[in-house]
Design a protein around this motif. Sequence first.
Motif, mmCIF file in Angstrom:
data_model
loop_
_atom_site.group_PDB
_atom_site.id
_atom_site.type_symbol
_atom_site.label_atom_id
_atom_site.label_comp_id
_atom_site.label_asym_id
_atom_site.label_seq_id
_atom_site.Cartn_x
_atom_site.Cartn_y
_atom_site.Cartn_z
ATOM 1 N N SER A 8 0.784 -1.257 0.095
ATOM 2 C CA SER A 8 0.099 0.135 -0.039
ATOM 3 C C SER A 8 0.752 1.062 0.070
ATOM 4 C CB SER A 8 -1.018 0.091 1.352
ATOM 5 O OG SER A 8 -1.533 1.181 1.419
ATOM 6 N N HIS A 33 -1.224 -1.164 -4.335
ATOM 7 C CA HIS A 33 -2.526 -0.821 -3.737
ATOM 8 C C HIS A 33 -2.536 0.568 -3.512
ATOM 9 C CE1 HIS A 33 -6.238 -1.682 -1.489
ATOM 10 N NE2 HIS A 33 -5.508 -0.868 -0.593
ATOM 11 N N ASP A 35 -4.776 3.832 -1.897
ATOM 12 C CA ASP A 35 -5.695 4.257 -1.067
ATOM 13 C C ASP A 35 -6.205 5.660 -1.359
ATOM 14 O OD1 ASP A 35 -6.106 1.989 0.392
ATOM 15 O OD2 ASP A 35 -4.130 2.489 1.316
ATOM 16 N N HIS A 66 -8.287 1.621 -4.161
ATOM 17 C CA HIS A 66 -9.333 1.441 -3.340
ATOM 18 C C HIS A 66 -9.903 2.701 -2.956
ATOM 19 C CE1 HIS A 66 -9.773 0.227 1.382
ATOM 20 N NE2 HIS A 66 -11.015 0.317 0.722
ATOM 21 N N PRO A 141 -11.304 1.420 8.063
ATOM 22 C CA PRO A 141 -10.652 2.281 6.977
ATOM 23 C C PRO A 141 -10.446 3.709 7.164
ATOM 24 C CG PRO A 141 -12.979 1.855 6.130
ATOM 25 C CD PRO A 141 -12.475 1.047 7.229
ATOM 26 N N GLY A 142 -9.220 4.182 6.854
ATOM 27 C CA GLY A 142 -9.072 5.592 7.009
ATOM 28 C C GLY A 142 -7.710 5.887 7.339
ATOM 29 N N GLY A 145 -1.332 1.550 9.677
ATOM 30 C CA GLY A 145 -0.569 1.399 10.800
ATOM 31 C C GLY A 145 -1.581 1.063 11.971
ATOM 32 N N ASP A 175 -7.300 -6.229 3.669
ATOM 33 C CA ASP A 175 -6.687 -4.900 3.762
ATOM 34 C C ASP A 175 -6.691 -4.468 5.240
ATOM 35 O OD1 ASP A 175 -5.386 -2.541 3.162
ATOM 36 O OD2 ASP A 175 -7.294 -1.701 2.071
ATOM 37 N N GLY A 177 -3.434 -3.969 8.496
ATOM 38 C CA GLY A 177 -2.592 -4.532 9.536
ATOM 39 C C GLY A 177 -2.104 -6.036 9.173
ATOM 40 N N GLY A 197 0.853 -2.129 4.127
ATOM 41 C CA GLY A 197 1.396 -0.977 4.127
ATOM 42 C C GLY A 197 2.499 -0.957 5.154
ATOM 43 N N SER A 198 2.238 -0.645 6.274
ATOM 44 C CA SER A 198 3.309 -0.061 7.238
ATOM 45 C C SER A 198 4.208 -1.245 7.428
ATOM 46 C CB SER A 198 2.666 0.206 8.533
ATOM 47 O OG SER A 198 1.585 0.922 8.808
HETATM 48 C C1 DX5 Z 1 -6.706 1.715 5.273
HETATM 49 C C2 DX5 Z 1 -6.182 1.266 3.856
HETATM 50 C C3 DX5 Z 1 -4.945 0.237 3.811
HETATM 51 C C4 DX5 Z 1 -3.905 0.761 4.709
HETATM 52 C C5 DX5 Z 1 -3.035 -0.325 4.934
HETATM 53 O O1 DX5 Z 1 -7.859 2.487 5.187
HETATM 54 O O2 DX5 Z 1 -7.408 0.923 3.091
HETATM 55 O O3 DX5 Z 1 -4.702 0.176 2.412
HETATM 56 O O4 DX5 Z 1 -2.937 1.472 3.780
HETATM 57 O O5 DX5 Z 1 -1.770 -0.127 5.726
HETATM 58 P P1 DX5 Z 1 -1.195 -0.997 6.824
HETATM 59 O O6 DX5 Z 1 -0.872 -2.225 6.249
HETATM 60 O O7 DX5 Z 1 -0.287 -0.073 7.593
HETATM 61 O O8 DX5 Z 1 -2.545 -1.404 7.760
#
Ligand code: DX5
Length: 218
Positions: A8, A33, A35, A66, A141-142, A145, A175, A177, A197-198
Amino acid sequence: MSKLIAPSILAADFGNLQRDVELVNDSKADWFHIDIMDGVFVPNISFGMPVLKAISSHAKKTIDVHLMIVDPDRYIKTFADLGADILTVHYEACTHLHRTIQAIKANGMKAGVALNPHTPVTVLEDIINDLDLVCIMSVNPGFGGQSFIENTYKKVSQLKELITAANASTLIEIDGGVTNKNAKQLTEAGADVLVAGSFVFKSDNPTETIADLKAICN
Ligand code: DX5
Ligand code: ZN
Protein backbone atom coordinates in the motif's frame (compact mmCIF):
# COMPACT_ATOMS: atom_id res chain seq x y z
CA MET A 1 -3.08 -19.49 -8.43
CA SER A 2 -0.20 -18.00 -6.51
CA LYS A 3 -1.06 -15.65 -3.67
CA LEU A 4 -0.50 -11.98 -4.43
CA ILE A 5 1.17 -9.18 -2.44
CA ALA A 6 -0.01 -5.61 -2.88
CA PRO A 7 2.09 -2.99 -1.04
CA SER A 8 0.00 0.00 0.00
CA ILE A 9 1.56 3.22 -1.25
CA LEU A 10 -0.14 5.13 1.58
CA ALA A 11 2.79 4.05 3.78
CA ALA A 12 5.46 5.04 1.23
CA ASP A 13 7.73 8.08 1.58
CA PHE A 14 5.90 10.78 -0.42
CA GLY A 15 9.06 12.84 -0.58
CA ASN A 16 10.60 9.95 -2.50
CA LEU A 17 7.55 8.64 -4.27
CA GLN A 18 9.26 7.67 -7.52
CA ARG A 19 11.94 5.78 -5.56
CA ASP A 20 9.30 3.79 -3.66
CA VAL A 21 7.30 3.06 -6.83
CA GLU A 22 10.50 1.74 -8.48
CA LEU A 23 11.19 -0.31 -5.35
CA VAL A 24 7.82 -2.05 -5.80
CA ASN A 25 8.47 -2.47 -9.55
CA ASP A 26 11.77 -4.22 -8.78
CA SER A 27 10.39 -6.36 -5.95
CA LYS A 28 8.41 -9.61 -5.77
CA ALA A 29 5.21 -7.58 -5.26
CA ASP A 30 2.34 -8.23 -7.64
CA TRP A 31 0.18 -5.10 -7.42
CA PHE A 32 0.26 -1.48 -6.29
CA HIS A 33 -2.49 -0.77 -3.74
CA ILE A 34 -3.62 2.85 -3.90
CA ASP A 35 -5.83 4.31 -1.12
CA ILE A 36 -8.02 7.26 -2.04
CA MET A 37 -9.73 8.90 0.98
CA ASP A 38 -12.11 11.87 0.86
CA GLY A 39 -12.37 12.98 4.50
CA VAL A 40 -16.13 12.22 4.38
CA PHE A 41 -16.53 8.46 4.03
CA VAL A 42 -13.47 8.08 6.26
CA PRO A 43 -12.03 10.58 8.75
CA ASN A 44 -8.87 11.19 6.75
CA ILE A 45 -7.77 12.58 3.38
CA SER A 46 -4.99 10.73 1.56
CA PHE A 47 -4.17 12.04 -1.92
CA GLY A 48 -5.93 12.55 -5.21
CA MET A 49 -5.61 12.57 -8.96
CA PRO A 50 -2.26 14.34 -9.53
CA VAL A 51 -0.50 11.96 -7.16
CA LEU A 52 -2.11 8.90 -8.74
CA LYS A 53 -1.08 10.23 -12.15
CA ALA A 54 2.53 10.45 -10.94
CA ILE A 55 2.40 6.93 -9.50
CA SER A 56 0.88 5.50 -12.71
CA SER A 57 3.56 7.10 -14.85
CA HIS A 58 6.24 4.99 -13.09
CA ALA A 59 4.30 1.88 -12.00
CA LYS A 60 4.85 -1.25 -14.08
CA LYS A 61 2.46 -3.55 -12.21
CA THR A 62 -1.31 -3.82 -11.77
CA ILE A 63 -2.79 -0.71 -10.17
CA ASP A 64 -5.39 -1.63 -7.56
CA VAL A 65 -7.31 1.49 -6.48
CA HIS A 66 -9.29 1.38 -3.22
CA LEU A 67 -11.82 4.21 -3.10
CA MET A 68 -12.84 5.29 0.39
CA ILE A 69 -15.11 8.03 -0.88
CA VAL A 70 -18.83 8.78 -0.96
CA ASP A 71 -20.67 8.57 -4.28
CA PRO A 72 -17.78 6.97 -6.20
CA ASP A 73 -19.80 6.88 -9.46
CA ARG A 74 -18.73 10.49 -10.08
CA TYR A 75 -15.11 9.49 -10.63
CA ILE A 76 -15.19 6.07 -12.32
CA LYS A 77 -14.11 7.35 -15.72
CA THR A 78 -11.44 9.59 -14.16
CA PHE A 79 -9.82 6.62 -12.43
CA ALA A 80 -9.91 4.58 -15.63
CA ASP A 81 -8.15 7.45 -17.43
CA LEU A 82 -5.56 7.63 -14.64
CA GLY A 83 -4.53 4.03 -15.22
CA ALA A 84 -6.47 2.05 -12.61
CA ASP A 85 -6.69 -1.64 -13.55
CA ILE A 86 -8.92 -2.60 -10.63
CA LEU A 87 -11.37 -0.17 -9.01
CA THR A 88 -12.80 -1.07 -5.60
CA VAL A 89 -15.70 0.81 -4.06
CA HIS A 90 -17.15 0.43 -0.57
CA TYR A 91 -20.40 -1.47 -0.12
CA GLU A 92 -21.31 1.09 2.56
CA ALA A 93 -20.87 4.00 0.11
CA CYS A 94 -23.01 2.70 -2.76
CA THR A 95 -26.80 2.86 -2.87
CA HIS A 96 -26.95 1.19 -6.28
CA LEU A 97 -23.99 -1.14 -6.04
CA HIS A 98 -24.93 -3.30 -9.03
CA ARG A 99 -25.07 -0.24 -11.29
CA THR A 100 -21.72 1.02 -9.97
CA ILE A 101 -20.07 -2.36 -10.67
CA GLN A 102 -21.39 -2.41 -14.24
CA ALA A 103 -20.10 1.14 -14.78
CA ILE A 104 -16.60 0.18 -13.56
CA LYS A 105 -16.53 -2.73 -16.03
CA ALA A 106 -17.91 -0.61 -18.85
CA ASN A 107 -14.91 1.65 -18.30
CA GLY A 108 -12.54 -1.25 -18.90
CA MET A 109 -11.52 -1.97 -15.29
CA LYS A 110 -11.97 -4.96 -13.01
CA ALA A 111 -14.53 -4.31 -10.29
CA GLY A 112 -14.10 -4.77 -6.55
CA VAL A 113 -16.21 -4.18 -3.45
CA ALA A 114 -14.75 -3.48 0.00
CA LEU A 115 -16.51 -4.41 3.23
CA ASN A 116 -16.00 -2.58 6.52
CA PRO A 117 -15.28 -4.77 9.58
CA HIS A 118 -18.93 -4.57 10.72
CA THR A 119 -20.43 -5.57 7.34
CA PRO A 120 -21.17 -9.29 6.92
CA VAL A 121 -20.05 -11.02 3.71
CA THR A 122 -23.60 -12.26 3.09
CA VAL A 123 -24.62 -8.82 1.75
CA LEU A 124 -22.73 -9.75 -1.43
CA GLU A 125 -24.60 -13.01 -2.05
CA ASP A 126 -26.67 -11.65 -4.93
CA ILE A 127 -23.82 -9.87 -6.67
CA ILE A 128 -20.86 -12.17 -6.14
CA ASN A 129 -20.77 -13.46 -9.74
CA ASP A 130 -20.36 -9.86 -10.96
CA LEU A 131 -17.35 -9.15 -8.76
CA ASP A 132 -13.70 -9.60 -9.72
CA LEU A 133 -12.57 -8.89 -6.17
CA VAL A 134 -13.88 -8.51 -2.64
CA CYS A 135 -11.71 -6.56 -0.21
CA ILE A 136 -12.28 -7.51 3.41
CA MET A 137 -11.20 -4.64 5.61
CA SER A 138 -9.25 -6.03 8.55
CA VAL A 139 -9.09 -2.56 10.16
CA ASN A 140 -11.53 0.33 10.08
CA PRO A 141 -10.64 2.20 6.89
CA GLY A 142 -9.00 5.61 7.06
CA PHE A 143 -5.50 5.06 8.40
CA GLY A 144 -2.47 2.88 7.89
CA GLY A 145 -0.65 1.28 10.81
CA GLN A 146 -3.65 -0.04 12.76
CA SER A 147 -3.89 -3.47 14.36
CA PHE A 148 -5.46 -6.41 12.60
CA ILE A 149 -9.01 -7.38 13.65
CA GLU A 150 -9.04 -11.13 14.46
CA ASN A 151 -12.65 -11.67 13.32
CA THR A 152 -11.30 -11.33 9.76
CA TYR A 153 -10.28 -15.01 9.56
CA LYS A 154 -13.90 -16.07 10.04
CA LYS A 155 -15.06 -13.63 7.35
CA VAL A 156 -12.48 -14.92 4.87
CA SER A 157 -13.69 -18.50 5.34
CA GLN A 158 -17.33 -17.44 4.99
CA LEU A 159 -16.58 -15.46 1.84
CA LYS A 160 -14.59 -18.34 0.37
CA GLU A 161 -17.60 -20.64 0.92
CA LEU A 162 -19.92 -18.12 -0.69
CA ILE A 163 -17.64 -17.78 -3.75
CA THR A 164 -17.25 -21.55 -4.11
CA ALA A 165 -21.00 -22.16 -3.75
CA ALA A 166 -21.70 -19.60 -6.50
CA ASN A 167 -18.96 -21.05 -8.71
CA ALA A 168 -17.55 -17.52 -8.96
CA SER A 169 -13.93 -16.58 -9.67
CA THR A 170 -13.84 -13.59 -7.33
CA LEU A 171 -10.52 -12.86 -5.60
CA ILE A 172 -10.41 -12.25 -1.85
CA GLU A 173 -8.21 -9.34 -0.77
CA ILE A 174 -7.32 -8.48 2.83
CA ASP A 175 -6.55 -4.89 3.75
CA GLY A 176 -5.22 -3.59 7.07
CA GLY A 177 -2.71 -4.73 9.65
CA VAL A 178 -1.27 -7.51 7.48
CA THR A 179 2.10 -8.82 8.74
CA ASN A 180 4.22 -11.96 8.64
CA LYS A 181 2.23 -13.08 11.72
CA ASN A 182 -1.17 -13.34 10.02
CA ALA A 183 -0.30 -13.79 6.31
CA LYS A 184 -0.20 -17.59 6.36
CA GLN A 185 -3.44 -18.03 8.29
CA LEU A 186 -5.20 -15.57 5.97
CA THR A 187 -4.17 -17.32 2.78
CA GLU A 188 -4.96 -20.73 4.29
CA ALA A 189 -8.46 -19.43 5.03
CA GLY A 190 -8.85 -18.47 1.37
CA ALA A 191 -7.32 -15.02 0.86
CA ASP A 192 -5.77 -14.44 -2.59
CA VAL A 193 -4.32 -10.94 -2.22
CA LEU A 194 -2.66 -9.40 0.84
CA VAL A 195 -2.34 -5.62 1.08
CA ALA A 196 0.50 -4.47 3.33
CA GLY A 197 1.43 -0.86 4.02
CA SER A 198 3.31 -0.16 7.24
CA PHE A 199 4.69 -3.67 7.55
CA VAL A 200 6.46 -3.20 4.21
CA PHE A 201 7.44 0.45 4.08
CA LYS A 202 8.32 0.94 7.77
CA SER A 203 10.59 -2.10 7.72
CA ASP A 204 14.37 -1.82 7.38
CA ASN A 205 14.36 -3.51 3.99
CA PRO A 206 11.00 -3.23 2.18
CA THR A 207 12.21 -5.33 -0.78
CA GLU A 208 13.09 -8.22 1.53
CA THR A 209 9.89 -7.80 3.54
CA ILE A 210 7.85 -8.12 0.33
CA ALA A 211 9.81 -11.24 -0.65
CA ASP A 212 9.29 -12.73 2.83
CA LEU A 213 5.53 -12.12 2.71
CA LYS A 214 5.34 -13.66 -0.74
CA ALA A 215 7.30 -16.72 0.44
CA ILE A 216 5.21 -17.15 3.61
CA CYS A 217 1.96 -17.57 1.71
CA ASN A 218 3.14 -19.43 -1.38
C1 DX5 B 1 -6.68 1.65 5.32
C2 DX5 B 1 -6.17 1.42 3.93
C3 DX5 B 1 -5.10 0.40 3.86
C4 DX5 B 1 -3.82 0.80 4.53
C5 DX5 B 1 -3.13 -0.45 5.00
O1 DX5 B 1 -7.77 2.49 5.27
O2 DX5 B 1 -7.23 0.99 3.10
O3 DX5 B 1 -4.83 0.02 2.51
O4 DX5 B 1 -2.97 1.53 3.67
O5 DX5 B 1 -2.07 -0.09 5.78
P1 DX5 B 1 -1.43 -1.03 6.90
O6 DX5 B 1 -0.92 -2.23 6.17
O7 DX5 B 1 -0.37 -0.17 7.50
O8 DX5 B 1 -2.55 -1.40 7.85
ZN1 ZN C 1 -6.71 0.07 1.10
